[in-house]
Write a protein that holds these residues in place. Structure first.
Motif, short mmCIF file in Angstrom:
data_model
loop_
_atom_site.label_atom_id
_atom_site.label_comp_id
_atom_site.label_asym_id
_atom_site.label_seq_id
_atom_site.Cartn_x
_atom_site.Cartn_y
_atom_site.Cartn_z
N ILE A 373 -9.82 -69.13 37.82
CA ILE A 373 -10.62 -67.94 38.02
C ILE A 373 -9.68 -66.64 37.66
O ILE A 373 -10.23 -65.48 37.07
CB ILE A 373 -11.03 -67.87 39.30
N THR A 374 -8.47 -66.56 38.08
CA THR A 374 -7.81 -65.42 38.05
C THR A 374 -7.32 -65.00 36.44
O THR A 374 -7.54 -63.97 36.16
CB THR A 374 -6.27 -65.73 38.84
N VAL A 375 -7.02 -66.16 35.71
CA VAL A 375 -6.57 -65.99 34.51
C VAL A 375 -7.84 -65.51 33.49
O VAL A 375 -7.89 -64.64 32.51
CB VAL A 375 -6.13 -67.13 33.82
N HIS A 376 -9.16 -66.22 33.91
CA HIS A 376 -10.53 -65.80 33.34
C HIS A 376 -10.64 -64.25 33.56
O HIS A 376 -11.34 -63.82 32.73
CB HIS A 376 -11.54 -66.76 33.91
N ILE A 377 -10.59 -63.88 34.79
CA ILE A 377 -10.78 -62.61 35.25
C ILE A 377 -9.93 -61.58 34.21
O ILE A 377 -10.47 -60.49 33.79
CB ILE A 377 -10.56 -62.15 36.63
N ILE A 378 -8.67 -61.97 34.16
CA ILE A 378 -7.74 -60.93 33.25
C ILE A 378 -8.42 -61.04 31.96
O ILE A 378 -8.44 -60.05 31.38
CB ILE A 378 -6.50 -61.57 33.14
N MET A 379 -8.78 -62.28 31.28
CA MET A 379 -9.28 -62.24 29.98
C MET A 379 -10.41 -61.31 29.78
O MET A 379 -10.58 -60.43 29.05
CB MET A 379 -9.53 -63.56 29.44
N MET A 380 -11.53 -61.42 30.95
CA MET A 380 -12.74 -60.80 30.74
C MET A 380 -12.56 -59.27 30.79
O MET A 380 -13.19 -58.50 30.66
CB MET A 380 -13.81 -61.16 31.69
N ILE A 381 -11.80 -58.65 31.97
CA ILE A 381 -11.24 -57.41 31.83
C ILE A 381 -10.64 -56.75 30.66
O ILE A 381 -11.32 -55.85 30.13
CB ILE A 381 -10.07 -57.12 33.00
N GLY A 382 -10.21 -57.62 29.93
CA GLY A 382 -9.56 -57.18 28.47
C GLY A 382 -10.66 -57.26 27.56
O GLY A 382 -10.86 -56.23 26.91
N VAL A 383 -11.55 -57.95 27.66
CA VAL A 383 -12.74 -57.79 26.55
C VAL A 383 -13.67 -56.63 26.97
O VAL A 383 -14.15 -55.89 25.96
CB VAL A 383 -13.95 -59.18 26.92
N SER A 384 -13.72 -56.23 28.27
CA SER A 384 -14.72 -55.29 28.51
C SER A 384 -14.04 -53.99 28.07
O SER A 384 -14.66 -52.76 27.77
CB SER A 384 -15.09 -54.87 30.05
N MET A 385 -12.68 -53.96 28.07
CA MET A 385 -11.83 -52.56 27.62
C MET A 385 -11.96 -52.64 26.00
O MET A 385 -11.56 -51.42 25.50
CB MET A 385 -10.32 -52.86 28.12
N ILE A 386 -12.50 -53.57 25.38
CA ILE A 386 -12.55 -53.55 23.96
C ILE A 386 -13.79 -53.28 23.17
O ILE A 386 -14.15 -52.54 22.38
CB ILE A 386 -11.84 -54.86 23.25
N MET A 387 -14.79 -54.08 23.58
CA MET A 387 -16.16 -54.06 22.84
C MET A 387 -16.92 -52.96 22.85
O MET A 387 -17.12 -52.46 21.68
CB MET A 387 -17.00 -55.39 23.82
N MET A 388 -17.44 -52.34 23.89
CA MET A 388 -18.03 -51.09 23.76
C MET A 388 -17.13 -49.86 23.31
O MET A 388 -17.77 -49.09 22.39
CB MET A 388 -18.74 -50.69 25.01
N PRO A 389 -15.72 -49.74 23.78
CA PRO A 389 -14.94 -48.73 23.12
C PRO A 389 -15.00 -48.31 21.65
O PRO A 389 -15.28 -47.70 20.92
CB PRO A 389 -13.76 -48.41 24.22
N ALA A 390 -14.64 -49.98 21.11
CA ALA A 390 -14.40 -49.97 19.78
C ALA A 390 -15.70 -49.77 18.94
O ALA A 390 -15.56 -49.22 17.96
CB ALA A 390 -13.71 -51.25 19.33
N GLN A 391 -16.77 -50.44 19.41
CA GLN A 391 -17.94 -50.33 18.67
C GLN A 391 -18.51 -48.79 18.84
O GLN A 391 -19.06 -48.41 17.66
CB GLN A 391 -18.95 -51.39 19.32
N THR A 392 -18.52 -48.29 19.78
CA THR A 392 -19.05 -46.87 19.89
C THR A 392 -18.27 -45.76 19.12
O THR A 392 -18.79 -44.98 18.47
CB THR A 392 -18.81 -46.37 21.49
N ASN A 393 -16.89 -46.11 19.07
CA ASN A 393 -15.94 -44.96 18.33
C ASN A 393 -16.34 -45.19 16.86
O ASN A 393 -16.48 -44.33 16.22
CB ASN A 393 -14.44 -45.52 18.60
N GLY A 394 -16.40 -46.55 16.27
CA GLY A 394 -16.72 -46.75 15.05
C GLY A 394 -18.10 -46.10 14.49
O GLY A 394 -18.35 -45.53 13.43
N LEU A 395 -19.11 -46.45 15.64
CA LEU A 395 -20.50 -45.98 15.06
C LEU A 395 -20.61 -44.40 15.07
O LEU A 395 -21.07 -43.96 14.25
CB LEU A 395 -21.49 -46.53 15.96
N ASN A 396 -19.70 -43.81 16.21
CA ASN A 396 -19.86 -42.45 16.08
C ASN A 396 -19.41 -41.77 14.76
O ASN A 396 -19.30 -40.54 14.50
CB ASN A 396 -18.92 -41.78 17.26
N GLN A 397 -18.41 -42.48 14.00
CA GLN A 397 -17.90 -41.83 12.64
C GLN A 397 -18.86 -41.90 11.62
O GLN A 397 -19.01 -41.18 10.51
CB GLN A 397 -16.72 -42.41 12.25
#
Length: 487
Positions: A373-397
């Motif tokens: 559960i702990t390692v899965h939480i670490i991984m999913m926090i990382g995922v949340s930090m990438i998906m929307m910020p990377a996508q939104t920044n790209g589409l903004n351009q």
């Protein structure tokens, strides 16, 4: 770096003052949530359905493969559809398909009828997701898009996460039909909200339909998704004639499709969007992230059920905290993106994912639930930090005329890379399992099955860690898009 042509807040308010944002977003979020809930909810019922319909694993996998294949074929066409039809027309059409698919699934009494249900559902989801992203880009000014995309991220991450858990509860208390009944009720509510509140927020241009591009897109993306999906689930693996022929046809068709899109004046999928470096980088980061997510969502439940002997419902509950947290963090990451930009969110995110996958590559049959559960939480926090910020920044351009194509490209890449990641992870896991068995003194000993599967799971997570390292290198080059306020 090229500057974005996104509109500023003042210009946006003048142009969009009549748009009622809240009901539009509510209708999209509700329908998007149920659409994506349905994508994973049926996974936990596959074992029961094999017994109910008296079919094998190769056949039952078509409920997933057929869904992915339909998405892979239709999503690339969404850029054209969003230019030819109004927001309201496409929203209603997608919800009607989704409602019809859910209703057919709710009353299905044979595998064939259930298969038809899944394909119709996939049509609805394939139309809805790119439309949702495109509409968010149009109704929110650039300085508020991070928070808005965060809400969308909550839906995209939370719905597939709770799907297996809710479905497990429904199956245990009632039966698998209620997965579809639940979907139908909420989709019908979203449709009613949309009938009364959905507004047209984009201009229709009626571009010419290039039939050859449609054919090449279907053969290309369909061939790639089908080929990789077949390799991941079939007995012949990567050397089977079906896989080789599908991938060969898909690759050739995609090459011809790409050349044609760059030459014609009204492309089906405008690949000129890749001229914008932050868009290209963001799209690739999201695609790599999807490879990690989908391969992990396949490997982890198998490890929990076979390696650690947990029930389907228990496995779903173990995976729920991290997946739910991932969805809840999406709006927070969106607001942080608005304030600080993408780099110092995406970079630590990919590091967290790589660390989590490295820790997962060392799991054994003695690993504790708390550790998983702990390692899965670490991984999913990382995922949340990438998906929307990377996508939104790209589409903004991108300039506004490329929004439909940009959202279609990113959604297409998610489907294709997701299929590739899942297939490779299954193949790596199977090879690791076979290697373990070949070194055993008595390969027929049933007590070795959990041990061999765990060995294969370890290898699959090493593959995921390699993908994360590629993402880390890419993240070093990400920069905040500069908004052109004179546009």
């Amino acid at each position: 770096m090229q500057a974005s042509t996104a509109t500023s807040g003042a210009e946006f308010k003048a142009a969009k003052k009549d748009i009622k944002v809240f009901p539009i977003v509510l209708a999209f979020l509700m329908s998007g949530f149920i659409g994506l809930f349905g994508e994973t909810a049926l996974n936990v019922a596959l074992t029961d359905l094999m017994q109910i319909f008296n079919i094998g694993s190769a056949t039952i996998q078509w409920l997933t493969t057929g869904y992915l294949l339909t998405m892979g074929v239709l999503v690339p066409l969404s850029g054209l559809l969003m230019q030819r039809f109004t927001t309201r027309q496409l929203f209603m059409t997608s919800l009607i398909f989704s409602c019809l698919g859910a209703l057919i699934g709710a009353v299905a009494s044979s595998f064939g009828v259930l298969m038809v249900s899944r394909i119709i559902q996939a049509v609805g989801t394939a139309l809805l997701l790119p439309l949702m992203f495109n509409t968010i880009l149009l109704i929110f000014p650039v300085e508020k898009r991070g928070a808005a995309m965060g809400l969308v991220g909550l839906v995209i991450m939370f719905a597939p996460a709770v799907g297996p858990t809710i479905a497990g509860l429904l199956i245990e208390a009632l039966n698998w039909h209620y997965i579809f009944w639940l979907s139908f009720v909420f989709l019908a509510i979203a449709l009613i909200i949309g009938i009364f509140t959905m507004q047209n927020v984009s201009e229709t241009t009626k571009p010419r339909i290039d039939l050859l591009s449609m054919l090449l897109s279907t053969l290309g993306f369909g061939g790639i998704v089908y080929g990789f999906s077949s390799a991941g689930e079939g007995d012949g693996g990567w050397t089977s004639s079906t896989v080789v022929i599908s991938l060969a046809i898909g690759l050739v068709a995609l090459i011809i499709f790409t050349i044609r899109q760059l030459k014609i004046s009204n492309p089906l999928l405008d690949l000129r969007a890749f001229k914008y470096p932050m868009f290209a980088l963001g799209a690739l980061m999201v695609a790599l992230c999807m490879m990690v997510i989908l391969s992990s969502m396949l490997v982890l439940p198998m490890y929990l059920q076979v390696g650690l002997a947990f029930s389907t419902l228990s496995a779903g509950l173990i995976l729920l905290p991290a997946s739910a947290l991932n969805g809840l963090l999406a709006p927070i990451m969106g607001k942080l993106f608005d304030k600080y930009g993408p780099k110092w969110i995406v970079l630590p995110g990919i590091v967290l994912i790589a660390v989590a996958l490295w820790l997962f590559s060392g799991v054994t049959i003695a690993s504790s639930v708390a550790f998983i559960i702990t390692v899965h939480i670490i991984m999913m926090i990382g995922v949340s930090m990438i998906m929307m910020p990377a996508q939104t920044n790209g589409l903004n351009q991108l300039p506004p005329q490329l929004y439909p194509h940009g959202t279609a490209i990113i959604n297409t890449m998610q489907q294709v890379f997701g299929a590739i990641g899942t297939a490779v992870a299954v193949s790596v896991m199977s090879n690791g399992q076979a290697k373990y068995m070949s070194q055993a003194t008595n390969p027929n000993d049933p007590s070795l099955i959990p041990l061999s599967l765990t060995a294969g799971v370890q290898d699959a997570f090493v593959f995921g860690m390699i993908i994360a390292m590629v993402g880390f290198v890419l993240s070093l080059f990400i920069k905040r898009v500069v908004v052109n306020r004179l546009h």
